[in-house]
Scaffold this motif. Structure first.
Motif, PDB file in Angstrom:
ATOM      1  N   LEU A 176      36.439  59.913  -5.136  1.00 21.55           N
ATOM      2  CA  LEU A 176      35.679  58.713  -5.473  1.00 21.55           C
ATOM      3  C   LEU A 176      36.476  57.842  -6.438  1.00 21.55           C
ATOM      4  CD1 LEU A 176      33.107  56.960  -5.641  1.00 21.55           C
ATOM      5  CD2 LEU A 176      32.295  58.518  -7.420  1.00 21.55           C
ATOM      6  N   ARG A 177      37.090  58.489  -7.429  1.00 24.11           N
ATOM      7  CA  ARG A 177      37.893  57.732  -8.379  1.00 24.11           C
ATOM      8  C   ARG A 177      39.013  56.975  -7.660  1.00 24.11           C
ATOM      9  NH1 ARG A 177      41.120  60.768 -13.117  1.00 24.11           N
ATOM     10  NH2 ARG A 177      42.204  61.678 -11.335  1.00 24.11           N
ATOM     11  N   GLU A 178      39.724  57.663  -6.781  1.00 24.23           N
ATOM     12  CA  GLU A 178      40.821  57.029  -6.059  1.00 24.23           C
ATOM     13  C   GLU A 178      40.313  55.860  -5.219  1.00 24.23           C
ATOM     14  OE1 GLU A 178      43.996  57.691  -6.548  1.00 24.23           O
ATOM     15  OE2 GLU A 178      43.329  59.161  -8.050  1.00 24.23           O
ATOM     16  N   ARG A 179      39.109  55.999  -4.705  1.00 22.86           N
ATOM     17  CA  ARG A 179      38.514  54.933  -3.893  1.00 22.86           C
ATOM     18  C   ARG A 179      38.237  53.679  -4.706  1.00 22.86           C
ATOM     19  NH1 ARG A 179      35.153  53.180   0.115  1.00 22.86           N
ATOM     20  NH2 ARG A 179      32.898  53.183  -0.182  1.00 22.86           N
ATOM     21  N   LEU A 180      37.929  53.853  -5.989  1.00 25.37           N
ATOM     22  CA  LEU A 180      37.521  52.725  -6.823  1.00 25.37           C
ATOM     23  C   LEU A 180      38.674  52.077  -7.584  1.00 25.37           C
ATOM     24  CD1 LEU A 180      34.235  54.186  -8.337  1.00 25.37           C
ATOM     25  CD2 LEU A 180      34.395  52.308  -6.699  1.00 25.37           C
TER      26      LEU A 180
ATOM     27  N   PHE B  27      36.953  63.951 -15.759  1.00 20.94           N
ATOM     28  CA  PHE B  27      36.718  63.563 -14.374  1.00 20.94           C
ATOM     29  C   PHE B  27      37.278  64.668 -13.488  1.00 20.94           C
ATOM     30  CE2 PHE B  27      35.623  59.398 -12.423  1.00 20.94           C
ATOM     31  CZ  PHE B  27      35.539  59.837 -11.114  1.00 20.94           C
ATOM     32  N   PRO B  28      36.442  65.342 -12.699  1.00 21.37           N
ATOM     33  CA  PRO B  28      36.917  66.483 -11.920  1.00 21.37           C
ATOM     34  C   PRO B  28      37.715  66.061 -10.697  1.00 21.37           C
ATOM     35  CG  PRO B  28      34.638  66.064 -11.416  1.00 21.37           C
ATOM     36  CD  PRO B  28      35.017  65.079 -12.508  1.00 21.37           C
ATOM     37  N   SER B  29      38.359  67.059 -10.086  1.00 21.99           N
ATOM     38  CA  SER B  29      39.065  66.819  -8.840  1.00 21.99           C
ATOM     39  C   SER B  29      38.073  66.956  -7.696  1.00 21.99           C
ATOM     40  CB  SER B  29      40.209  67.814  -8.700  1.00 21.99           C
ATOM     41  OG  SER B  29      39.704  69.142  -8.756  1.00 21.99           O
ATOM     42  N   GLY B  30      38.575  67.041  -6.461  1.00 20.04           N
ATOM     43  CA  GLY B  30      37.687  67.210  -5.327  1.00 20.04           C
ATOM     44  C   GLY B  30      36.976  65.933  -4.957  1.00 20.04           C
TER      45      GLY B  30
ATOM     46  N   VAL C  59      29.307  51.646 -11.937  1.00 19.60           N
ATOM     47  CA  VAL C  59      30.139  51.019 -10.906  1.00 19.60           C
ATOM     48  C   VAL C  59      30.008  51.848  -9.633  1.00 19.60           C
ATOM     49  CG1 VAL C  59      32.457  50.271 -10.247  1.00 19.60           C
ATOM     50  CG2 VAL C  59      31.775  50.250 -12.673  1.00 19.60           C
ATOM     51  N   ARG C  60      29.779  51.175  -8.505  1.00 14.02           N
ATOM     52  CA  ARG C  60      29.740  51.896  -7.235  1.00 14.02           C
ATOM     53  C   ARG C  60      30.404  51.053  -6.149  1.00 14.02           C
ATOM     54  NH1 ARG C  60      25.669  50.769  -3.401  1.00 14.02           N
ATOM     55  NH2 ARG C  60      24.239  49.088  -4.011  1.00 14.02           N
ATOM     56  N   ALA C  61      30.991  51.746  -5.184  1.00 11.59           N
ATOM     57  CA  ALA C  61      31.642  51.076  -4.066  1.00 11.59           C
ATOM     58  C   ALA C  61      30.596  50.553  -3.090  1.00 11.59           C
ATOM     59  CB  ALA C  61      32.593  52.041  -3.369  1.00 11.59           C
ATOM     60  N   LEU C  62      30.820  49.349  -2.556  1.00 13.81           N
ATOM     61  CA  LEU C  62      29.900  48.768  -1.577  1.00 13.81           C
ATOM     62  C   LEU C  62      30.436  48.880  -0.153  1.00 13.81           C
ATOM     63  CD1 LEU C  62      28.651  45.518  -3.362  1.00 13.81           C
ATOM     64  CD2 LEU C  62      27.458  47.697  -3.117  1.00 13.81           C
ATOM     65  N   ALA C  63      31.718  48.571   0.037  1.00 13.39           N
ATOM     66  CA  ALA C  63      32.293  48.597   1.389  1.00 13.39           C
ATOM     67  C   ALA C  63      33.811  48.688   1.266  1.00 13.39           C
ATOM     68  CB  ALA C  63      31.899  47.330   2.149  1.00 13.39           C
ATOM     69  N   PRO C  64      34.464  49.281   2.296  1.00 18.26           N
ATOM     70  CA  PRO C  64      33.877  50.005   3.422  1.00 18.26           C
ATOM     71  C   PRO C  64      33.395  51.381   2.993  1.00 18.26           C
ATOM     72  CG  PRO C  64      36.255  50.149   3.510  1.00 18.26           C
ATOM     73  CD  PRO C  64      35.930  49.257   2.339  1.00 18.26           C
ATOM     74  N   GLU C  65      32.918  52.156   3.947  1.00 20.17           N
ATOM     75  CA  GLU C  65      32.355  53.460   3.612  1.00 20.17           C
ATOM     76  C   GLU C  65      33.429  54.480   3.263  1.00 20.17           C
ATOM     77  OE1 GLU C  65      29.737  54.791   6.646  1.00 20.17           O
ATOM     78  OE2 GLU C  65      28.301  53.157   6.372  1.00 20.17           O
ATOM     79  N   ALA C  66      34.658  54.255   3.704  1.00 15.97           N
ATOM     80  CA  ALA C  66      35.752  55.179   3.413  1.00 15.97           C
ATOM     81  C   ALA C  66      36.986  54.386   3.019  1.00 15.97           C
ATOM     82  CB  ALA C  66      36.048  56.060   4.635  1.00 15.97           C
ATOM     83  N   GLY C  67      37.913  55.063   2.315  1.00 16.27           N
ATOM     84  CA  GLY C  67      39.129  54.401   1.886  1.00 16.27           C
ATOM     85  C   GLY C  67      38.895  53.549   0.660  1.00 16.27           C
ATOM     86  N   PRO C  68      39.928  52.829   0.215  1.00 13.80           N
ATOM     87  CA  PRO C  68      39.799  51.977  -0.976  1.00 13.80           C
ATOM     88  C   PRO C  68      38.676  50.957  -0.818  1.00 13.80           C
ATOM     89  CG  PRO C  68      42.101  52.215  -0.337  1.00 13.80           C
ATOM     90  CD  PRO C  68      41.299  52.805   0.776  1.00 13.80           C
ATOM     91  N   ALA C  69      37.843  50.856  -1.828  1.00 13.51           N
ATOM     92  CA  ALA C  69      36.711  49.919  -1.783  1.00 13.51           C
ATOM     93  C   ALA C  69      37.211  48.485  -1.794  1.00 13.51           C
ATOM     94  CB  ALA C  69      35.786  50.156  -2.967  1.00 13.51           C
ATOM     95  N   GLU C  70      36.669  47.662  -0.916  1.00 13.61           N
ATOM     96  CA  GLU C  70      36.989  46.232  -0.925  1.00 13.61           C
ATOM     97  C   GLU C  70      36.023  45.463  -1.814  1.00 13.61           C
ATOM     98  OE1 GLU C  70      39.654  44.905   0.397  1.00 13.61           O
ATOM     99  OE2 GLU C  70      40.247  46.903   1.094  1.00 13.61           O
ATOM    100  N   LYS C  71      34.814  46.003  -1.969  1.00 17.35           N
ATOM    101  CA  LYS C  71      33.816  45.391  -2.850  1.00 17.35           C
ATOM    102  C   LYS C  71      33.172  46.469  -3.705  1.00 17.35           C
ATOM    103  CE  LYS C  71      32.328  41.347  -0.139  1.00 17.35           C
ATOM    104  NZ  LYS C  71      32.599  40.346  -1.196  1.00 17.35           N
TER     105      LYS C  71
ATOM    106  N   LEU D   1      34.891  56.121 -17.897  1.00 17.75           N
ATOM    107  CA  LEU D   1      33.963  56.283 -16.793  1.00 17.75           C
ATOM    108  C   LEU D   1      33.953  57.726 -16.318  1.00 17.75           C
ATOM    109  CD1 LEU D   1      34.929  53.077 -14.784  1.00 17.75           C
ATOM    110  CD2 LEU D   1      32.946  53.374 -16.270  1.00 17.75           C
ATOM    111  N   ILE D   2      32.764  58.214 -15.967  1.00 12.96           N
ATOM    112  CA  ILE D   2      32.590  59.588 -15.497  1.00 12.96           C
ATOM    113  C   ILE D   2      31.792  59.570 -14.213  1.00 12.96           C
ATOM    114  CG2 ILE D   2      32.737  60.629 -17.800  1.00 12.96           C
ATOM    115  CD1 ILE D   2      29.721  60.676 -17.918  1.00 12.96           C
ATOM    116  N   PRO D   3      31.909  60.594 -13.357  1.00 16.14           N
ATOM    117  CA  PRO D   3      31.209  60.583 -12.067  1.00 16.14           C
ATOM    118  C   PRO D   3      29.711  60.757 -12.216  1.00 16.14           C
ATOM    119  CG  PRO D   3      32.273  62.692 -12.412  1.00 16.14           C
ATOM    120  CD  PRO D   3      32.728  61.805 -13.537  1.00 16.14           C
TER     121      PRO D   3
END
Length: 573
Positions: A391-395, A383-386, A446-458, A429-431
């Protein structure tokens, strides 16, 4: 034993070389020649040189169209796969067990309407009748023993027998739901059916099924080994490819009923021709075997007796897929056209459905071209950085599925990201493009639904075509009453396992020294801690001290743990 797992709807049949069952030899039918050419070509693409392979058999209208084998049965010795090589067919075994139960019912030794306690009186009461039919149709509510073993800390390589299942059930493992109200796939059901066969017949399951099913049909290669050291002539080994290397899968599980039938393509022909010629059991038995169960609501269950009903391109099918160790298999039978296909593989990296579909496409629709699927062994890059790392941190976090209560945990181990679902096993899991992550095969996304930024709530989970939505469980490092209130050792008499709650790097963790592993805990309410294993519902005494917890997960129920003090309970204050 195949699926931490969801039922795979497939079915089957198998055949043998013409000379092996005494059918007259003659020039091959044009369909036979086209079919062999197509499967030869497919095998050249999916079977590695000097690697494991598969055997396949096809019958139609009580005639054999194809019986072939490819690759090696044993990579170490270079032994080739043949149509006489025997392989573990995994959960395809279940319909043999169901057939045996119906034969005993024909002979007056039991009834599918019998309460399970009539034959296994030592099991605890469940509050409502639990019948053999509930076991056969997978509507019992009994938890999956593979999940129970996971929570008990057992590894797949551990020596596991029916007694391990039996002891957990006797100790009080409860039901997931009242019998008949729902459907869920559980190997536990068929382990109990095999034990009932032994008690009603006075023979081992292996001996009785040999004498009453396999023997009368001339299935001389087929057997259920009674121990892991039993000699099984022409037995294949099973393999899987991991990190670019071929590895042999060794298992010590010895739980007949849901799995453990070892058979060959040749013997499967003899067996599956019985679907139409009714030599063993008769037409009424086969019809009952293939008829789906019904829930108490009147709704039809998606499962018959050891067989699942389905469709392939508009053609009705019955059958089953199988997986045990690194063996994978599939049987598919089309009753309207009397067409049967059996595919037995000794590599988890070969998809038996790809072979089966190639057969059905040609025999039913005349399609000679191959429809290839992407390789199942694609390497998973780091899993790369950047941007992908962000994205990983968000999920990352723990989520609860909407409507079901199941927990999903996305976590980091070193440089790798892992997802855990249903408290069993992990998937790396990989990007992917489009702001999502997936497993190497691409069928779990797996993908984030909301919000658009920051930790995903859904988040949205695509689990092999099934779309699910889950909501984040808010995390807090605050403990219910300080570190000493929760940290310590806890013992479950049902699982026979000790769990430890510790604080590491500012976070609460629950762990078990063996296969349970270590999981981050998050506070989800008053005296409720959650992780991918489930909810830990704390119990307290009158003084407010934590005395234990109930580990609750919808898929297995609840397990009570009592706090253990080594050297005595410390004084308060």
């Amino acid at each position: 034993m195949a699926m931490s797992r969801m039922v795979e709807i497939a079915v089957g049949l198998a055949l043998i070389a013409c000379s092996a069952i005494g059918q007259p030899k003659g020039p091959a039918d044009p369909t036979d020649r086209k079919l062999k050419a197509k499967i030869d070509l497919l095998a050249s693409k999916i079977v590695a040189k000097e690697g494991p392979g598969f055997s396949v058999a096809v019958v139609k209208d009580q005639k054999i169209l194809l019986c072939e084998a490819y690759g090696l049965a044993n990579v170490e010795t270079g032994t080739p796969m043949t149509t006489e090589t025997v392989l573990n067919v995994g959960s395809v075994s279940k319909h043999f067990t169901a057939w045996a139960i119906l034969l005993l019912e024909q002979r007056g030794l039991l009834s599918t309407a019998d309460d399970v306690h009539k034959h296994l009186p030592e099991l605890p009461g469940y509050g409502s009748p639990l019948t053999l039919a509930h076991l056969l149709y997978q509507t019992s509510g009994l938890p999956e023993y593979l999940k129970l073993f996971k929570y008990a800390g057992l590894f797949p390589s551990d020596h596991r027998t029916f007694s391990d299942v039996h002891e957990i059930l006797k100790a009080g493992a409860g039901l997931e739901y009242p019998p008949g109200t729902r459907w869920s796939y559980s190997n536990t059901n068929y382990a109990l059916l095999a034990e009932i066969i032994q008690r009603r017949t006075g023979q081992t399951f292996s001996a009785w099924i040999q004498d009453n099913l396999f023997g009368p049909l001339g299935m001389g290669r087929t057997r259920v080994p009674e121990s892991e050291v039993a000699i099984v002539e022409d037995r294949a080994e099973s393999y899987w490819c991991s990190e670019g290397a071929l590895k042999k899968y060794i298992t010590n599980a010895r739980i007949p009923g849901p799995t453990l039938v070892y058979t060959s393509a040749a013997d499967m022909a003899r067996w599956m021709l019985n679907f139409r010629n009714n030599q063993i059991g008769g037409a009424a038995l086969f019809e009952k075997l293939c008829t789906p169960g019904r829930l108490t609501s009147g709704e039809e269950a998606p499962y018959a007796m050891g067989l699942a009903q389905g469709q392939y391109r508009g053609n009705a099918t019955v059958g089953h897929a199988g997986s045990d160790a690194a063996f994978v298999s599939d049987m598919t039978y089309c009753p309207q056209s009397d067409l049967g296909v059996a595919v037995l593989c000794n590599s988890a990296n070969i998809d038996p459905l790809e072979v089966r579909n190639a057969v059905l496409d040609l025999v039913l629709f005349g399609e000679t071209s191959l429809k290839r699927t992407e390789s199942k062994t694609r390497a998973a890059p780091p899993f790369p950085s950047g941007e992908a790392g962000a994205l990983r941190e968000r999920l990352l976090g723990t989520y609860r599925l909407e409507g079901g209560g199941d927990l999903v945990c996305l976590s980091v181990d070193g440089e790798e990201t892992w997802g855990t679902y249903l408290g069993q096993g992990n998937v790396r899991l990989i990007p992917k493009d489009g702001g999502s992550v997936s497993n190497a095969e691409g069928d779990i996304v797996v993908r984030a639904l909301a919000p658009e930024a920051g930790p995903a709530e859904k988040i949205e989970l695509n689990l092999k075509g099934t779309l699910l939505t889950a909501s984040r469980i808010p995390e807090s490092t605050k403990e219910p009453a300080g570190p000493a209130a929760v940290t310590g050792l806890y013992y479950s008499p049902v699982l026979g396992a000790v769990y430890s709650i510790t604080r590491e790097d500012g976070r609460l963790k629950v762990s078990q020294r063996r296969s349970v592993g270590t999981h981050d805990l998050a506070c989800a309410g008053k005296d409720i801690l959650v992780c991918s294993l489930g909810e830990l519902r704390l119990a307290r005494d009158a003084a407010g001290d934590v005395t234990g917890f109930t580990l609750w997960h919808e898929s297995v129920g609840g397990f009570s743990f009592s706090r253990v003090y080594l050297g005595g309970k410390p004084a308060r204050g």
